[in-house]
Design a protein around this motif. Structure first.
Motif, PDB file in Angstrom:
ATOM      1  N   LEU A   1       4.616  16.255  10.473  1.00  0.00           N
ATOM      2  CA  LEU A   1       5.877  16.936  10.780  1.00  0.00           C
ATOM      3  C   LEU A   1       6.624  17.361   9.515  1.00  0.00           C
ATOM      4  O   LEU A   1       7.364  18.355   9.526  1.00  0.00           O
ATOM      5  N   ASN A   2       6.447  16.612   8.429  1.00  0.00           N
ATOM      6  CA  ASN A   2       7.103  16.937   7.153  1.00  0.00           C
ATOM      7  C   ASN A   2       6.048  16.917   6.054  1.00  0.00           C
ATOM      8  O   ASN A   2       5.986  15.980   5.243  1.00  0.00           O
ATOM      9  N   PRO A   3       5.198  17.935   6.008  1.00  0.00           N
ATOM     10  CA  PRO A   3       4.074  17.924   5.064  1.00  0.00           C
ATOM     11  C   PRO A   3       4.548  17.952   3.615  1.00  0.00           C
ATOM     12  O   PRO A   3       5.531  18.612   3.272  1.00  0.00           O
ATOM     13  N   PRO A   4       3.860  17.217   2.766  1.00  0.00           N
ATOM     14  CA  PRO A   4       4.205  17.251   1.339  1.00  0.00           C
ATOM     15  C   PRO A   4       3.868  18.617   0.763  1.00  0.00           C
ATOM     16  O   PRO A   4       3.033  19.347   1.303  1.00  0.00           O
ATOM     17  N   PRO A   5       4.508  18.981  -0.336  1.00  0.00           N
ATOM     18  CA  PRO A   5       4.212  20.281  -0.947  1.00  0.00           C
ATOM     19  C   PRO A   5       2.774  20.367  -1.431  1.00  0.00           C
ATOM     20  O   PRO A   5       2.191  19.370  -1.857  1.00  0.00           O
ATOM     21  N   THR A   6       2.204  21.535  -1.367  1.00  0.00           N
ATOM     22  CA  THR A   6       0.836  21.752  -1.841  1.00  0.00           C
ATOM     23  C   THR A   6       0.803  21.691  -3.361  1.00  0.00           C
ATOM     24  O   THR A   6       1.587  22.384  -4.029  1.00  0.00           O
ATOM     25  N   PRO A   7      -0.052  20.861  -3.953  1.00  0.00           N
ATOM     26  CA  PRO A   7      -0.121  20.772  -5.425  1.00  0.00           C
ATOM     27  C   PRO A   7      -0.460  22.138  -6.027  1.00  0.00           C
ATOM     28  O   PRO A   7      -1.311  22.866  -5.521  1.00  0.00           O
ATOM     29  N   THR A   8       0.225  22.465  -7.115  1.00  0.00           N
ATOM     30  CA  THR A   8       0.004  23.762  -7.768  1.00  0.00           C
ATOM     31  C   THR A   8      -0.810  23.655  -9.046  1.00  0.00           C
ATOM     32  O   THR A   8      -1.181  24.674  -9.630  1.00  0.00           O
ATOM     33  N   THR A   9      -1.085  22.416  -9.477  1.00  0.00           N
ATOM     34  CA  THR A   9      -1.892  22.229 -10.675  1.00  0.00           C
ATOM     35  C   THR A   9      -2.962  21.173 -10.391  1.00  0.00           C
ATOM     36  O   THR A   9      -2.846  20.380  -9.440  1.00  0.00           O
ATOM     37  N   ALA A  10      -3.984  21.134 -11.217  1.00  0.00           N
ATOM     38  CA  ALA A  10      -5.037  20.140 -11.068  1.00  0.00           C
ATOM     39  C   ALA A  10      -4.485  18.735 -11.249  1.00  0.00           C
ATOM     40  O   ALA A  10      -4.882  17.802 -10.544  1.00  0.00           O
ATOM     41  N   PHE A  11      -3.538  18.586 -12.198  1.00  0.00           N
ATOM     42  CA  PHE A  11      -2.935  17.271 -12.415  1.00  0.00           C
ATOM     43  C   PHE A  11      -2.188  16.805 -11.173  1.00  0.00           C
ATOM     44  O   PHE A  11      -2.313  15.647 -10.746  1.00  0.00           O
ATOM     45  N   ALA A  12      -1.415  17.705 -10.569  1.00  0.00           N
ATOM     46  CA  ALA A  12      -0.659  17.357  -9.365  1.00  0.00           C
ATOM     47  C   ALA A  12      -1.593  17.012  -8.209  1.00  0.00           C
ATOM     48  O   ALA A  12      -1.324  16.101  -7.421  1.00  0.00           O
ATOM     49  N   ALA A  13      -2.707  17.725  -8.118  1.00  0.00           N
ATOM     50  CA  ALA A  13      -3.684  17.444  -7.063  1.00  0.00           C
ATOM     51  C   ALA A  13      -4.296  16.060  -7.253  1.00  0.00           C
ATOM     52  O   ALA A  13      -4.474  15.307  -6.286  1.00  0.00           O
ATOM     53  N   ASP A  14      -4.609  15.718  -8.512  1.00  0.00           N
ATOM     54  CA  ASP A  14      -5.166  14.394  -8.796  1.00  0.00           C
ATOM     55  C   ASP A  14      -4.145  13.299  -8.487  1.00  0.00           C
ATOM     56  O   ASP A  14      -4.498  12.233  -7.956  1.00  0.00           O
ATOM     57  N   GLN A  15      -2.868  13.559  -8.817  1.00  0.00           N
ATOM     58  CA  GLN A  15      -1.826  12.581  -8.530  1.00  0.00           C
ATOM     59  C   GLN A  15      -1.654  12.383  -7.027  1.00  0.00           C
ATOM     60  O   GLN A  15      -1.495  11.253  -6.549  1.00  0.00           O
TER      61      GLN A  15
END
Length: 471
Positions: free
Chosen positions: A137-151
């Motif tokens: 219902l409240n999806p987290p933001p889509t990671p915009t960098t590889a680092f954010a995706a890994d986190q």
């Protein structure tokens, strides 16, 4: 090379077949071949296809678990479930080739896909808990960098570890088999295939704690049929289930129509006959759920009472409607055999089917029947735990090479009487290698019966018995 007894280590070399499905025309067959990845300590599954009488070829990559293939109504696409991207999601691929496209984004994973009659939508079931629903219902933001995706991945993995260390048990039962429930309840979703993975395409249709099972589309495509708990408050998972219908609204969630049961507890997802006239389910007695075995029930689609089909006292294995709606094909389990038989729909004569050969201890498991009555089925028996047959033709040779290097002990059928005089069937395996003058102890495997059975053809037990005989 001298043959040696089977051992538990051979589990890494035994592939098996599941999820057999004919194309709508009956000209092509898909199935899932599972193999063990010993290094990763997991199974890998790939979809294979057989066109006509040609040799089967691998159809999907099989780098993870590709399973549950379902043909589109026009036979041009296949929907399946895969964890190739992490969680198990819904994918669709063209039969003529190309890349599979991911259609879902559900944190709790996807199972039991089902095409709508017009091929526009695919429905599926997922088993989220409260945390999954909140994230949906409240999806987290889509990671915009590889680092954010890994986190984000690391955070998700840490949350998964925190959920089980310590594991908090707040309901009974808390586990089904080896799977912990963890507050999960089955919810029904649909996705519009043409729109792909966009969030506007994926919709959750149900919004309660009834714990829905696999969906089946109504003939007009306007609603979904399923099985769910009669009361959303109960935590009972094995009894107290009934038939439900969920009309698909333009927006929001469906208001389920509950078909309350008194005599029966529905024990399977519903199956609708292709002519839209009948609904069939597997069921057990509500007042004595584990006393009488499973029954196969049908009722008119328009409504009415359940009618119990006569299975001639056999235990009910896998089952599905015949393509012309004249009856139901089912695996009749009896005295160590599992044979595909048919039973007529009310007022009909079932179409003729062409089954694999069978013998003592041979069990058919996953199967499908095409428009010409040809049965494709996995079979296990005394000499092999799982092979694929199409009619009278054995299509796979999964075990041939390894079996030539092993001592396969024959099964001896025996009958004896219990303390109250009731006849009991058993199977005996001698030691794989007998040394003169040595005596051997007896290892006894007991199954609870009488409404389920072990057999030489029970795939999940075959190697255990052979390895025990070789120990």
């Amino acid at each position: 090379m001298t043959a040696t007894p089977w051992s538990v280590a051979d589990v890494t070399r035994l592939d098996h077949i599941e999820d057999v499905a004919w194309s709508p025309s009956g000209a092509a067959l898909v199935y899932v071949r599972a193999s063990v990845d010993a290094v990763a300590n997991t199974y890998r599954r790939a979809i294979w296809m057989r066109r006509g009488d040609a040799s089967p070829v691998r159809f999907s990559a099989g780098t993870g678990n590709d399973r549950s293939p379902v043909w589109s109504p026009n036979g041009r696409q296949i929907a399946f479930v895969s964890n190739r991207g992490g969680d198990a999601q819904l994918y669709v691929i063209a039969v003529d080739g190309g890349e599979a496209e991911c259609m879902s984004a559900v944190s709790a994973g996807v199972s039991s896909p089902a095409w709508s009659p017009d091929g526009r939508f695919v429905a599926f079931v997922s088993y989220p808990n409260d945390l999954d629903i909140a994230a949906e219902l409240n999806p987290p933001p889509t990671p915009t960098t590889a680092f954010a995706a890994d986190q984000a991945k690391a955070t998700k993995e840490q949350h998964a570890r925190d959920a089980v260390d310590p594991r908090v048990i707040g309901e009974l039962p808390f586990r089904t088999g080896t799977d912990y429930i963890n507050g999960r309840r089955g919810q029904l979703y649909i996705v519009e295939v043409a729109k792909g993975r966009s969030r506007s395409s994926q919709r959750r249709i149900s919004d309660d704690a009834r714990d829905y099972w696999a969906p089946a589309w109504a003939p007009d495509g306007a609603s979904l049929w399923s099985t769910a708990k009669q009361s959303p408050e109960t935590t009972q998972y094995f009894v107290g289930r009934c038939l439900v219908n969920l009309p698909i609204p333009a927006t929001g969630y469906a208001t389920p129509q509950i078909f309350a049961e008194q005599e029966w507890s529905i024990g399977s997802a519903p199956q609708l006959s292709s002519d839209g006239q009948w609904i069939a389910v597997r069921a057990i007695f509500a007042h004595a759920p584990f006393h009488g075995g499973a029954a196969l029930l049908v009722r008119p689609y328009a409504g009415g009472t359940w009618q119990r089909l006569d299975l001639n006292d056999a235990s009910l294995g896998e089952w599905k409607w015949l393509p012309d709606s004249s009856g139901i094909a089912y695996v009749a389990e009896w005295h160590g055999q599992g044979v595909v038989r048919t039973v007529a729909a009310p007022g009909r004569t079932p179409m003729a089917i062409h089954t694999p050969p069978s013998d003592a201890g041979v069990v058919s498991a996953d199967f499908d029947v095409n428009a010409h009555g040809l049965i494709a089925a996995t079979q296990g028996g005394p000499s092999a735990p799982c092979e694929l047959w199409v009619g009278a033709t054995q299509v796979s040779q999964l075990i041939d090479e390894l079996r030539a290097q092993r001592i396969t002990v024959p099964f001896e059928e025996l009958w004896y009487h219990s303390g109250d005089g009731a006849p009991v069937q058993g199977w005996l395996l001698a030691p794989a290698v007998v040394e003169p003058g040595r005596t051997y102890g007896l290892i006894l495997h007991i199954h609870g019966g009488p409404h389920a059975m072990w057999s030489p053809g029970t795939r999940s037990m075959w190697l255990e018995w052979q390895a025990t005989a070789g120990a």
